[in-house]
Design a protein around this motif. Structure first.
Motif, PDB file in Angstrom:
ATOM      1  N   THR A  55      47.776 107.787   3.342  1.00 13.13           N
ATOM      2  CA  THR A  55      47.415 108.986   4.100  1.00 13.13           C
ATOM      3  C   THR A  55      46.179 109.589   3.461  1.00 13.13           C
ATOM      4  OG1 THR A  55      48.849 110.346   2.746  1.00 13.13           O
ATOM      5  CG2 THR A  55      49.782 109.467   4.772  1.00 13.13           C
ATOM      6  N   ALA A  76      45.305 107.295   9.208  1.00 14.74           N
ATOM      7  CA  ALA A  76      46.354 106.987   8.241  1.00 14.74           C
ATOM      8  C   ALA A  76      46.909 105.586   8.513  1.00 14.74           C
ATOM      9  CB  ALA A  76      47.476 108.008   8.353  1.00 14.74           C
ATOM     10  N   ASN A 122      59.656  99.011   8.930  1.00 11.98           N
ATOM     11  CA  ASN A 122      58.456  99.828   9.001  1.00 11.98           C
ATOM     12  C   ASN A 122      58.630 101.156   8.285  1.00 11.98           C
ATOM     13  OD1 ASN A 122      57.021  98.003  10.784  1.00 11.98           O
ATOM     14  ND2 ASN A 122      58.518  98.616  12.333  1.00 11.98           N
ATOM     15  N   ASN A 123      57.503 101.792   8.016  1.00 13.10           N
ATOM     16  CA  ASN A 123      57.479 103.151   7.446  1.00 13.10           C
ATOM     17  C   ASN A 123      58.445 103.277   6.267  1.00 13.10           C
ATOM     18  OD1 ASN A 123      55.567 104.129   9.401  1.00 13.10           O
ATOM     19  ND2 ASN A 123      57.232 103.953  10.889  1.00 13.10           N
ATOM     20  N   GLU A 178      51.633 102.350   2.625  1.00 12.05           N
ATOM     21  CA  GLU A 178      51.232 103.505   3.413  1.00 12.05           C
ATOM     22  C   GLU A 178      50.010 104.152   2.761  1.00 12.05           C
ATOM     23  OE1 GLU A 178      53.803 106.919   3.242  1.00 12.05           O
ATOM     24  OE2 GLU A 178      53.260 107.525   5.272  1.00 12.05           O
ATOM     25  N   SER A 206      50.114 102.984   8.262  1.00 13.70           N
ATOM     26  CA  SER A 206      51.565 102.956   8.104  1.00 13.70           C
ATOM     27  C   SER A 206      51.969 101.750   7.266  1.00 13.70           C
ATOM     28  CB  SER A 206      52.241 102.903   9.471  1.00 13.70           C
ATOM     29  OG  SER A 206      51.903 101.694  10.113  1.00 13.70           O
TER      30      SER A 206
END
Lengths: 1032, 496
Positions: A486, A501, A555-556, A484, A503
């Protein structure tokens, strides 16, 4: 030292060889060829014993033998001679040329051995020396340019390159056109071929057409590479060898970039731009990147930096080491090897390692011979991910989105250096590629085991029975992940923009494939009378395939840097894909020979397959032909000029079946579902013809073999025609039919080709020889018909450019958005904007070459060998995504071709009439608007015709200089063979002027969508290095 | 010698014996994908497609918002060039055609195929819903493309190249299709399966389906109000709706299968114009903003919906961007300075996905009354439409808004001759962001709202009136494909 070693050797010999030989004496002599020239490197052996030597550069030898023993003199391409030792001490031998290579035995389908003279089709054999000229990492890259009709596309230059092997062009629109690979008699595939250690290969026989391979059934339609691995020789002493190669790989060329303009948009300077639409370079210091809250910012000189993108790439290193053992006694032989390759790529941090073990063994017990061939392969690949950033882009994209004035390589320390870090990096839209290297990885492991056990039984002189069991098991495991990322603009006071951003995800996948084959083959040879000879082969074969793939994507991720599927949030995506197929067949091959100069062959195979519907799943396909040796039929044709002539013709039919589970329409769980306990299934977007059936390939071929000038020149010329009908094709229906793809049998493809192969000795003196192989291929596949109401079908398209099959046109065809032109070919422009009118999708050319020329040159002088392979392909085009992208980033030469001003498009017209009745008037004064930028980025960029280029290329594929120490020099040492070499691959490439972007051979997919490549690959590279081969 | 052959043959036969049976080859059933699926697993997918392929990025809603000048492009993005330039080639928005036919209509057709002539199916509710939704989508396709494949469409492998039907003929048949669907639903009995949660629009409330069918039918009829030969049909069609008795939709029609904040599970508009699952800004969200024209229009009419349709930028003042701007003034129109899409359009990943707004139904009725196809109070319907729009967006003060003495805002302040303009203009405002494609179609029919600009650097006098047939048809259906109509001059048949 010398004497000591000799003594040691003698001792060894005494131990190995039986003691107590009487009347041993030293025999010397010279081995000469028919022209009286010495033959260096000829083998002299004592029959029935593992004692032997080789002739030196002057053709001289020395061997210890006893009276009554038989000396065997052998040399490749010459007839073997045997001489019984009597009381002489000097034995000079003149070896005569083998009656051309036509008495040579070649391995064709199912391990069946045939004499060349009886073959009704064209095959070509490449031996290991030619294949391994520059010590390639895979055998397929060592075949490029060496066989007429064989096109090998190296589709990328990653650490584990993928190759596409196509024989005689394309014969199918949707089905695979890749050649099948048979290793030691068992049918395998391209991946198994690439998993072989090239050092383990004895020879490769290329069966070019379906006729040659009809016994392999549907797998044979695309031709076959018959690979024979080294077996070790009976009665050969134990040999240990080491082959070491170290090569270095560097970027050989980058696209041609403009160097006049840098960072900016619409002519204005912008410090955070990814594009080069700023003002002209002026050499002043300018800010790049945002201004941070403490007022700090970076400045660089506003000037182009030479090689700023190329410097991103490393020099890759590859080390290959193989240790091999071979030997044999009277009834057995073996060959074993261990190989290891370690590679680092030109892309930093890309690595590849593979380990290969091979054990081949053979044992004869009476009239039964057992063979076991096993290979174990493991590789580990770690490469940068291909879904970088929020737009899922490949690495090259980020490099291309770096303006000319940015010192890219300065930003490598992204973890510690602020201006290289995600928040500090200058680029407001795309990330630092160095960051991508550490935060997007794709790691793969592959294990492959192949085993092949065969028994050959000769119960009678006229009968041979072969049973063969083959196993090919592949296990793959992969993990791809993305971290990730950001961004914050809080710390910025100007030019505060950051990329989207990113992911995080992790995909964990594993796959298993198992192929199991069993063959039973009986060969009967009958001399019917003095003139007629009959060879009949009957057999049966069976092939079972199991495949299982599963992948989980989470994911995430919750814990940064922890890449396990348990770390995901939300519902993970799970995929399972399985396949199971079975095929079996009965086959027969009958050859009737007359006086060794006329052969008639009939072959037939009856197939059963699990993949077609019940009524259509068994079928017969026949093949047949004639081989006629003119020079033996009419002896008077033989002369000093013509020593051999053979003509052969054949015709055969082969059918392609489907892959598993393709005869029924299915549903699948729809994206997003289930929502809680609400499940949903969607009908597949592909519809299937309820009468789907097999695809038919009919091949006709005529081949002429000539040997000229006392075998100094061998010529093979072939012409063939392949007609494919009932093509199993996923055509593009009207989407209004409710399907985006329609799997059905359609139309007709016609593939015509000519192949010419010249093998000759240009020069030969006592110390010097020069052999040349020139192979020329002309090939074109044309779509004769698609189907009623449909004149084209897309193989792969994004709507504005794609690969198509178009009725009446060569296949595969690139179609792209074109200019609208008048009947004189002038570009029609919009009178208001001066910009070209955007035309329809137009045929822009075929993507496989019309002509391919390969040239292999081998020069030998004493111990030196200088060899080279040159490859020329022309008559085809490709679509460069790279060029397309460079337009947007303003880095292309086109983008500066009009000085970034409005300009009158040369050779353009305006339509002063109506659209139905056009009147074209030359445009002399209406200028293109937006010449500063928007014309290029938004309009010119839409016309994909601009990015379809001539794919012609001339490549110096291989260059090697090798020195072999003379056996004489090594005599008395424990070393039997020692050679040192310099090797180079792709040292030079010549491309047409319009293609200044990348290697046109690169391709995005391994499918029939040939001709679309660009930024999914890295820039082209060249490799060079050193090679050591030593044998004890 | 013959003897030996025989032995070989016998032994071969023995070895293969076990393998020759049919069972040995009967392994061709796909273990990963089913071949038979019940209707309750088909319907929710079809309905999800219905909203996704309107609301997702670069489908009908995006196109309508750009053509109707609701949206524009922030600085630092090169996002909507083709739309601003009206580059309506075959490659332009072909996905509308492709997705509607090959996903949405196809999936409904699986349900329609359950209908067998003269046989009593237990799936009549499902069939009825599918027919209604197909009519809804086919109308949009006709309105966008004119003549399209209809009677031969959706037969997949049985007809990969369907012929084109005349647009007017299709329109006439859509009325029949809807009437049949209503009749089928009304004739169901207790044996018939009634959808439940798998109906993600009405949860199996079949009365609501009939109301929706009536509203779609009204839309089809009203669209033809300028077609002279259709006047009687419109009147009788509306009379049929009234005599059917279920009336029109009484609430906003929305779909929601249970959208949630997870990959591929976000509400379609939010997924493409809202935050990512991880809660981060997306490019689409930052690139898409209000046009200067719409901001001006909303401000000039004191429309409180402005803060719901568009977000207030960091400056505290709404700012729209002219469409088609090539050279952005430095820093002025960057995304945190301009009005991006507002909180009512992009509210949460779970938000409902609109199929048809209640406001649209009111405006259709207002127009029907105003044109004397129906009896009633046109003003009341008009004002109900505005109120429904305010309600949908969560805005307040509708009655204050339409009480202002501004033409096309207040019914009274609009001259009698311009009432239709007021209705269509308000429909344009009401469908902003959710179903703007419909306002582009209504613009093509009526020319309203008047005065909306063409983008800068665009030399066309007005926006396109239809789309080109897509490249997929050029490739897949060349034999039937009509000549590409002129996208700027050849109106759909209902245009007078």
């Amino acid at each position: 030292m010398r004497t000591k070693f000799s003594g040691f050797l003698t001792l060894l010999l005494v131990l190995i060889v039986q003691l107590g030989f009487a009347q041993e004496k030293t025999i010397t002599g010279t081995v000469l060829d028919g022209d009286g020239l010495p033959l260096p490197g000829a083998t002299v052996q004592i029959k029935g014993k593992s004692i032997g030597t080789q002739t030196d550069f002057d053709g001289k030898y020395e061997i210890t033998a006893s009276t009554g023993e038989v000396l065997v003199f052998t040399y490749v391409g010459f007839k073997t001679q045997e001489i019984t030792v009597s009381n002489q001490t000097t034995i000079d031998v003149t070896l005569s040329l083998d009656a051309q290579t036509l008495d040579e035995v070649v391995v064709v389908g199912f391990g069946i051995k045939k004499e060349r003279r009886e073959l009704i089709y064209n095959t070509e054999t490449v031996d290991s020396e030619v294949m391994n000229m520059v010590q390639p990492t895979t055998a397929s890259s060592g075949l490029v340019g060496k066989v007429a009709g064989l096109q090998i596309n190296i589709q990328n230059n990653g650490v584990k390159p993928s190759t596409q092997v196509i024989l005689r062009g394309l014969t199918s629109i949707s089905a695979s056109n890749e050649a099948a690979v048979v290793i030691d008699g068992s049918l395998t595939n391209q991946n198994a071929f690439d998993a072989l250690n090239p050092n383990d290969i004895e020879s490769i026989n290329v069966l070019k057409g379906a006729s040659a391979a009809v016994l392999y059934g549907s797998s044979a339609g695309n031709g076959v590479l018959v690979v024979t691995t080294k077996k070790g020789n009976k009665n050969k002493k134990f040999t240990v060898g080491l082959n070491s190669v170290a090569t270095f790989e560097e970027v050989s060329y980058m696209p041609e970039f403009q160097t006049e303009y840098g960072s900016g948009w619409q002519g204005d300077y912008n410090p955070i731009e990814n594009t080069n639409w700023g003002p002209r370079f002026d050499g002043t210091m300018r800010q790049i990147g945002p201004t941070f809250s403490d007022g700090s910012y970076q400045s660089v000189k506003y000037a182009p930096i030479a090689n700023n993108l190329r410097d991103f790439y490393n020099t890759g290193e590859t080390y290959q080491n193989t240790v091999y053992f071979s030997g044999g006694d009277e009834t057995s032989s073996f060959y074993a090897s261990i190989g290891k390759q370690s590679t680092t790529g030109t892309v930093p941090k890309d690595t590849f390692e593979k380990t290969m073990f091979r054990v081949n063994a053979s044992k004869t017990i009476g009239n039964l011979t057992l063979n076991l061939n096993t290979n174990y392969y493991r590789d580990e690949t770690s490469v940068v991910g291909s879904t970088i950033g929020s737009q899922d882009r490949p690495l090259y994209w980020f490099i291309l989105n770096t303006p000319a004035n940015i010192p890219l390589s300065r930003y490598s320390d992204w973890r510690n250096d602020f201006y290289s870090s995600p928040n500090g990096y200058y680029n407001g839209y795309y990330q630092n590629p160095y960051w991508a290297l550490d935060t997007n990885r794709n790691n793969d492991w592959t294990d492959r085991f192949t085993a092949n056990l065969s028994g050959s039984w000769d119960p009678y002189k006229w009968l041979n029975v072969v049973v063969r069991l083959g196993l090919n098991k592949v296990q793959g495991h992969g993990k791809e992940w993305r971290a990730e990322q950001t961004y914050s603009t809080d710390d910025m006071i100007a030019f505060a923009s950051r990329p989207d951003a990113v992911s995080s995800f992790v995909v964990d996948n594993s796959s298993q494939a198992l192929t199991y084959t069993a063959d039973l083959l009986a060969t009967g040879t009958f001399d019917l009378n003095d003139d007629f000879n009959l060879k009949t082969i009957v057999g049966t074969t069976q092939n079972t395939y199991h495949y299982h793939y599963n992948a989980i994507q989470a994911n995430n991720l919750s814990i940064p840097g922890f890449y396990d599927v348990s770390n995901g949030t939300g519902t993970p995506d799970v995929v399972v894909d399985e396949a199971h197929t079975r095929r079996y067949a009965f086959l027969s091959d009958i050859t009737l020979g007359y006086k060794k100069w006329l052969y008639a062959n009939v072959s037939a195979r009856y197939d059963y397959t699990s993949t077609l519907s019940k009524g259509d799943n068994n079928y017969l396909y026949p093949g047949g032909g004639i081989s006629f040796v003119l020079t033996d039929a009419v002896e008077s044709l033989k002369s000093d000029i013509l020593s051999f002539a053979k003509l052969s013709v054949n015709n055969s039919t082969v059918y392609n079946d489907l892959s598993a589970y393709r005869i029924n329409e299915t549903y699948s769980s729809s994206s997003g579902f289930p929502f809680g306990d609400l499940a949903g299934f969607a009908l597949s977007s592909q519809t299937i013809d309820e009468n789907i059936k097999k695809e038919k390939l009919n091949t006709s071929e005529i081949t002429l073999d000539l040997s000229l000038f006392k075998n100094r020149l061998n010529v093979t010329a072939s012409a063939y025609k392949i007609i494919t009908t009932d093509l199993i094709t996923a055509i593009t229906p009207s989407y209004a039919s409710g399907a985006t793809s329609y799997l059905t049998n359609i139309g007709e493809l016609e593939n015509n080709g000519l192949e010419l192969s010249l093998n000759g000795t240009v020069l030969k003196t006592q110390d010097f020889s020069w052999n040349l192989n020139l192979n020329i291929t002309h090939q074109e596949t044309v779509v004769n018909e698609i189907s009623d109401g449909v004149t084209e079908t897309a193989v792969s398209t994004n709507g504005s450019v794609g690969v198509y099959a178009v009725e009446g046109e060569a296949f595969p065809q690139i179609k792209g958005i074109s200019y609208e032109r008048d009947d004189q070919g002038r570009i029609v422009i919009d009178a208001d904007t001066g910009r070209p009118i955007i035309g329809d999708l137009k045929n822009l050319g075929k993507t496989t070459p019309d002509y391919t020329v390969g040239l292999v040159s081998v020069m030998k002088y004493k111990g030196f060998t200088l060899s080279a392979t040159l490859d020329y392909r022309t008559g085809h085009v490709y679509y460069s995504q790279l060029a397309d992208r460079m337009e947007f980033t303003g880095r292309s030469m086109a983008s500066v071709s009009a000085n970034r001003q409005d300009f009158v498009l040369p050779n353009s017209v305006i339509n002063t009439g109506t659209s139905d009745n056009p009147v074209y008037v030359e445009n002399t004064n209406i200028a293109v608007t937006g010449g500063l930028q928007s014309y290029w980025t938004d309009h010119y960029n839409l016309i994909t015709e601009n990015y379809v280029f001539d794919a012609t290329a001339v490549k110096l594929r291989e260059l090697a200089l090798n020195y072999s120490f003379s056996p004489k020099l090594l005599d008395g040492t424990f070393i039997n063979k020692l050679s040192l070499g310099l090797v180079a691959r792709n040292l030079l490439t010549w491309l047409p002027k319009e293609n200044r972007f990348s290697d046109p051979e690169f391709n995005n997919s391994n499918s029939n969508a040939i001709g679309i490549g660009g930024y999914s690959q890295s820039p082209p590279t060249r490799t060079f290095g050193v090679n050591l081969n030593v044998e004890f | 010698m013959k003897r030996y052959f025989k032995y070989i043959q016998i032994s071969l036969a023995l070895i293969m014996l076990g393998s020759c049976s049919d069972d040995y080859l009967a392994i061709n059933d796909d273990p990963n994908n089913p071949t038979d699926v019940a209707p309750d697993l088909i319907l929710p997918v079809a309905q999800k497609y219905s909203v996704s392929y309107n609301l997702a990025d670069r489908y009908t809603n995006t196109l309508g918002n750009l053509f109707m000048v609701n949206w524009s492009q922030s600085d630092e993005y090169s996002w909507y060039y083709d739309e601003f330039n009206y580059s309506v080639s075959a490659a332009f928005y072909g996905r509308i055609w492709n997705a509607t036919y090959a996903n949405t209509l196809k999936q409904y057709e699986v349900l329609c195929d359950l209908y067998v002539e003269d046989e009593n199916s237990i799936y009549d509710n499902y069939i009825g819903i599918a027919e209604i939704m197909q009519a809804y989508h086919f109308q949009t396709l006709v309105d966008t493309y004119g003549d399209i494949p209809y009677s031969e469409a959706l037969e997949r492998g049985n007809n990969p190249t369907p012929a084109y039907d005349d647009a007017q003929t299709i329109y006439d048949d859509l009325i029949v299709k809807i009437d049949n669907a209503i009749a089928l639903i009304k004739a169901t009995d207790s044996d018939d399966e009634v959808p439940g949660d798998d109906d993600i629009i009405f949860g199996g409330d079949m009365t609501s389906w009939i109301q929706f069918a009536n509203t779609v039918k009204l839309r089809i009829l009203i669209r033809q109000s300028d077609v002279t030969s259709k006047q009687a049909d419109i009147t009788s069609g509306i009379a049929d709706i009234m005599s059917e008795g279920s009336g029109f939709i009484s609430a906003d029609v929305v779909a929601n299968p249970g959208y949630e904040n997870d990959e591929n599970k976000q509400s379609p508009f939010y997924a493409d114009y809202g935050l990512s699952v991880a809660g981060e800004d997306t490019n689409n969200m930052l690139a898409t903003c209000a046009s200067d024209y719409i901001i001006g229009y909303l401000e000039d009419t004191n429309d409180s919906r402005i803060d719901y349709l568009y977000s207030v930028p960091s400056t505290g003042t709404h700012l729209g961007v002219p469409q088609g701007l090539l050279d952005y003034p430095t820093g002025l129109y960057v995304s945190d300075q301009v009005s991006l899409l507002g909180p009512s359009l992009v509210s949460s990943p779970e938000q409902d996905a609109p199929v048809m707004l209640l406001a649209e139904s009111y405006f259709l009725q207002a127009e029907a009354i105003q044109r004397n196809f129906m009896t009633g109070d046109a003003q009341a319907m008009y004002e109900a439409g505005i109120s429904a729009s305010f309600d949908y967006l969560g805005a307040t003060g509708a009655s204050t808004y339409y009480a202002q003495g501004i033409a096309n805002v207040s019914w009274a302040a609009t001259p009698d001759t311009d009432k239709i303009e007021a209705i269509i203009t308000q429909k344009w405002l009401a469908l902003n962001g959710t179903n703007a494609h419909e306002s582009w179609i209504e613009y093509n029919r009526t020319g309203f709202p008047s005065g909306i600009p063409v983008p800068l650097n665009n030399t066309n006098a007005d926006r396109p009136v239809r789309l080109s047939y897509p490249t997929s048809e050029i490739t897949g259906n060349a034999g039937n494909l009509p000549d590409q109509p002129d996208e700027f001059t050849e109106y759909i048949f209902w245009h007078n």
